[in-house]
Design a protein around this motif. Sequence first.
Motif, PDB file in Angstrom:
ATOM      1  N   SER A 355      29.580  45.977  27.300  1.00  0.00           N
ATOM      2  CA  SER A 355      29.756  44.537  27.517  1.00  0.00           C
ATOM      3  C   SER A 355      28.821  43.760  26.596  1.00  0.00           C
ATOM      4  N   SER A 516      35.385  53.971  37.729  1.00  0.00           N
ATOM      5  CA  SER A 516      34.208  53.144  37.424  1.00  0.00           C
ATOM      6  C   SER A 516      33.027  53.939  36.908  1.00  0.00           C
ATOM      7  N   ASN A 534      27.697  54.366  34.855  1.00  0.00           N
ATOM      8  CA  ASN A 534      28.521  53.317  35.466  1.00  0.00           C
ATOM      9  C   ASN A 534      29.140  52.471  34.356  1.00  0.00           C
ATOM     10  N   SER A 536      31.189  50.064  34.712  1.00  0.00           N
ATOM     11  CA  SER A 536      31.711  48.797  35.248  1.00  0.00           C
ATOM     12  C   SER A 536      30.630  47.723  35.292  1.00  0.00           C
ATOM     13  N   GLU A 537      31.064  46.485  35.502  1.00  0.00           N
ATOM     14  CA  GLU A 537      30.142  45.357  35.614  1.00  0.00           C
ATOM     15  C   GLU A 537      29.705  45.120  37.048  1.00  0.00           C
ATOM     16  N   THR A 538      30.071  46.036  37.927  1.00  0.00           N
ATOM     17  CA  THR A 538      29.722  45.872  39.349  1.00  0.00           C
ATOM     18  C   THR A 538      28.868  47.042  39.823  1.00  0.00           C
ATOM     19  N   VAL A 539      28.124  46.796  40.914  1.00  0.00           N
ATOM     20  CA  VAL A 539      27.287  47.842  41.511  1.00  0.00           C
ATOM     21  C   VAL A 539      28.178  48.933  42.091  1.00  0.00           C
ATOM     22  N   GLN A 540      27.811  50.197  41.854  1.00  0.00           N
ATOM     23  CA  GLN A 540      28.595  51.327  42.342  1.00  0.00           C
ATOM     24  C   GLN A 540      27.725  52.234  43.203  1.00  0.00           C
ATOM     25  N   GLN A 566      23.422  50.095  39.135  1.00  0.00           N
ATOM     26  CA  GLN A 566      23.648  48.739  38.655  1.00  0.00           C
ATOM     27  C   GLN A 566      24.761  48.735  37.602  1.00  0.00           C
ATOM     28  N   ALA A 567      25.217  47.546  37.242  1.00  0.00           N
ATOM     29  CA  ALA A 567      26.231  47.430  36.193  1.00  0.00           C
ATOM     30  C   ALA A 567      25.756  48.141  34.927  1.00  0.00           C
TER      31      ALA A 567
END
Length: 575
Positions: A355, A516, A534, A536-540, A566-567
């Motif tokens: 990103s 993700s 991770n 993704s831009e979201t917490v996993q 974290q992202a």
Amino acid sequence: MSPIAVGEKWWKNSIIYQIYPASFKDSNGDGIGDIQGIISSLDYISSLGVDVIWLCPMYDSPQIDMGYDVADYENVYPPYGTVQDMEVLIDACHRRGLRIILDLVVNHTSDQHKWFKESRSSKTNPKRDWYIWKPAKYDENGQRQPPNNWRSIFGGSAWEWDEQTEEYYLHLFCVEQPDVNWENAETRKAIYDSAMEFWLQKGVDGFRVDTVNMYSKHPEYANAPILDPKSTTQPAFSLFCNGPRIHEYLGEMNDILSKYDAMTVGELPNTHTLEGVLRYVSAAENQLSMVFQFDLVDLGMGKDYKFLTTIPGWTLRDLKAAVKSAQDVIKGTDAWTTVFMENHDQGRSVSRFGSDKTPELRVRSAKMLAMMQGTLSGTQFIYQGQEIGMVNAPKEWTIDEYKDIDSLNYYHMTRQVTNNDPVELEKAMVSLQHLARDHSRLPMQWNADVNAGFSSSSAKPWMRPHDNYPDINVSLQEKDQDSVLSFWKQMNQLRKEYADLMVYGEFEILDEANQSVFTFTKKSKTRSLIVILNFSETVQSFEKPGTDRDWKLLVGNVEDPQEALQAFEGRVFLA
């Protein structure tokens, strides 16, 4: 440091740094990078912990396709320097313990090469058969047509009519890049002498071999299947890749290379089966040291034409499958593989797979991608600027800032086909902003001075530096232990220290279905890694590795890791 297994080739545990000469470092203020600029930067390159530099084409060339149209293999493009400069560079590399490989571009030459000038001068010229000439075909209306319907990789017919001798010549790339006729033994001998031995005798340590599977075309030159009914030209990869004599030719090349203990890494597009790849890189075949497979860097590209796609156009499962494909090359075989996410033909990996929306996500995702690349087996390739997390050109830039022939052809084709439709032109720019080759060719960002420190001159460089160079540059990051550059240096050091796992270890995916998070293991005879990324831009959510072993966190890209990921967080555990 993990020792290299006895008998292993030097190139297996090497980290290779790719340099694009025009964009790396301008030493004389003319706005174009040059060989003296590279020589002045060798201490920086050494500081990265790399072992080899790969120099993109520096040969004399009209630069229609940025040097991949070679006019003279035994001379240097004058703005880059001279043959003597190259000799100094080769020596300077070796004195620092660096090896150097060059780009070998021998599927085609420039139409300005003396061989082609002779070939096109008459049908009876002794070099006529050094290129691929065919008579015209005629339709029912008596209209002249090309010999077949093959589409050039850059669009349009792969055949060009020559008025003087009234035949077509084949060009799989630009009109100005006629394909050499490898069927002719005399031509092959001239290529080996001029393009290979000339530089091997000067001390180069090998070659990246351009379009390595295109030398042998299927001899019938039949029409390609109709995949695009609206077009008179069709993709013909099945007819000009992996032809019947390709392995014979590569065997001949290897006979020369083996005298010098030289490495080769072949550009191998459109070879999608493990069996097909192994025919090129199995040690028993004595052909290539390794190849670039493009499954990963081709993610998100259109099927018929790379820019005809939706963005991003890939899922994490696609990425996992692409990584697995390259890693499987060495599973239970005598072959070797490569690890890379960027080169001179790709958009920047942070913009494509991470990103660049915010500085925080840009830095973290650049480190996460370094973690993935640094822990995968094979010879690792880092492209200039990747080590500081350079990103694609800004979305606000217009087509005027793009220089690559592939980008311009696509934009002008869209303009013509859609009658200047602003909506379609905007779609074209979205694709270009993501996938154009131009992004990797922006000047290297050395510091916050004029022109990103690439050129000290106030004159405009050949390409505009990225607007973000005051915030993303070598000078700034060398002073920051938390920078992307510092992280790449750390990963390169760890890769050497844990070579049994990171370079040679056996790869296995643990969570193939997860869209993700990418989790995989690397195993040697005595220890293991678990790599958790991770994407993704979201917490996993995250579960610690199994309790049957004493797992310790070897490296991560978040200062104070919490229970959840974290992202774009990555973690590498060792047991």
